[in-house]
Design a protein around this motif. Structure first.
Motif, PDB file in Angstrom:
ATOM      1  N   THR A   1     -42.121  28.426 -26.541  1.00  0.00           N
ATOM      2  CA  THR A   1     -41.186  27.700 -25.673  1.00  0.00           C
ATOM      3  C   THR A   1     -41.372  28.111 -24.220  1.00  0.00           C
ATOM      4  O   THR A   1     -41.386  27.274 -23.303  1.00  0.00           O
ATOM      5  N   LEU A   2     -41.537  29.427 -23.991  1.00  0.00           N
ATOM      6  CA  LEU A   2     -41.742  29.919 -22.629  1.00  0.00           C
ATOM      7  C   LEU A   2     -43.040  29.364 -22.044  1.00  0.00           C
ATOM      8  O   LEU A   2     -43.080  28.960 -20.857  1.00  0.00           O
TER       9      LEU A   2
ATOM     10  N   GLN B   1     -43.342  27.161 -18.626  1.00  0.00           N
ATOM     11  CA  GLN B   1     -44.213  27.559 -17.524  1.00  0.00           C
ATOM     12  C   GLN B   1     -45.173  26.434 -17.150  1.00  0.00           C
ATOM     13  O   GLN B   1     -45.445  26.187 -15.971  1.00  0.00           O
ATOM     14  N   LYS B   2     -45.681  25.745 -18.168  1.00  0.00           N
ATOM     15  CA  LYS B   2     -46.621  24.653 -17.917  1.00  0.00           C
ATOM     16  C   LYS B   2     -45.945  23.521 -17.151  1.00  0.00           C
ATOM     17  O   LYS B   2     -46.533  22.940 -16.238  1.00  0.00           O
TER      18      LYS B   2
END
Length: 347
Positions: free
Chosen positions: A337-338, A342-343
């Motif tokens: 999920t992180l 970030q993307k």
């Protein structure tokens, strides 16, 4: 033995029993067994809801039950004799003693034992083959020293204490009454004391001694070290599993329990009724309060408050550990999920 005789002998723990309503269901009982393995003519026990379903499955002729009317009625309906008690496991422990007594050799001294003339022996002592007892040792009444035990000078051993084969008791150790030292255990060997110098490690002689108070039990291949000065003390009725290490100057309170592979560094203090599960490690000089519990593989670097339950390494409160463990299982999902977030931020 008839079930009625068992009820009578355990009467100080029994609150109710099936004979009060069905005198004819008084089976012969020839032994005890786990509830899942019990057969006809055997006695077993049920403790807690986890095993309640076993009442309908067991082949036991008699059961020790909690004070639960539902379980009692189920046992009666199946034709199982029962007795009820607030503490089924404790009552079962007493029941085992009705059918089994540990081997007790006839008092006497084996011809191969080597005993210094200065040794003081109490009444009805047993000393087995190839035992070595050095000068100044005092052994109490009804003590049992099994084969190949070595007892160093000036040791005191209390009445009814049992030393199993191949254990070693080092100089000046004081062992109380009704203690049990299992095979391979070493009581009172030198503590790990070395002073660093430019030339290397200078050995600090360990001039202290170990005290085991009454009723202490030490498991196989455990070690309790003596200190450079003072004492290492194990409190009354404390029980240790196999492969436990107690370093120099530790002070252990009464009624503590330690499971296998527990290790205490030098100068640790345990209060009363402390429970240490398997592979717990405690750092130098830490103080553990009365009634504290450390779950398996806990590493304790500092003091623990009375009554606290700790887990993990370094130790944290058990409730916090359980929450962290629940989150830990989700870390891969959280990581993905992180990465997605970030993307998106980078786009």
């Amino acid at each position: 033995m008839k079930f009625q005789e068992i009820v009578e002998k355990l009467g100080f723990l029994v609150t109710e029993h099936s004979l009060s309503t069905d005198k004819d269901n008084n089976p012969d009982i020839i032994g005890v067994a786990a509830v899942s393995e019990a057969q006809e003519k055997q006695l077993s026990y049920i403790e807690g809801p986890k095993f309640a379903a076993m009442v309908s499955k067991t082949a036991a002729s008699a059961l020790i039950l909690p004070r639960d009317q539902g379980l009692q009625q189920e046992a009666t309906g199946k034709g199982i004799a029962w007795l009820a008690t607030p503490e089924p496991r404790l009552t079962f422990a007493h029941a085992i003693k009705l059918f089994y007594q540990p081997f007790q050799p006839t008092p006497g001294i084996h011809e191969t034992a080597v005993i210094d003339p200065s040794v003081t022996l109490g009444k009805d002592v047993y000393i087995g083959p190839h035992v070595i007892i050095q000068q100044g040792v005092k052994i109490g009444d009804n003590a049992c020293i099994q084969g190949n035990v070595v007892i160093y000078p000036e040791v005191t051993i209390g009445d009814r204490t049992l030393l199993h084969a191949n254990c070693t008791i080092h100089e000046r150790a004081q062992i109380g009454k009704d203690c049990v030292i299992h095979s391979g255990a070493v009581i009172g060997a030198e503590g790990f004391g070395f002073v660093p110098t430019r030339e290397g490690w200078f050995k600090m002689e360990q001039s202290g001694y170990v005290i085991l108070e009454d009723g202490v039990e030490i498991g196989c291949n455990s070690a309790i070290d003596r200190p450079a000065v003072g004492t290492t003390r194990i409190g009354r009725n404390t029980k240790m599993d196999n492969l436990v290490h107690i370093a120099h100057n530790c002070q252990i309170g009464e009624n503590c329990v330690m499971a296998s592979q527990v290790g205490l560094a030098g100068g640790v203090t345990l209060g009363k009724r402390v429970i240490l599960a398997g592979q717990v490690g405690i750092a130098n000089q830490a103080k553990i309060g009365d009634g504290a519990i450390a779950t398996a593989q806990t590493g304790i670097p500092s003091d623990v408050a009375p009554g606290e339950i700790v887990s993990s390494s370094p130790a944290v409160p058990n409730k916090l550990y359980l929450k962290a463990s629940a989150i830990y299982k989700k870390l891969p999902e959280m990581y993905q999920t992180l990465k997605r977030l970030q993307k998106k931020l980078e786009e």
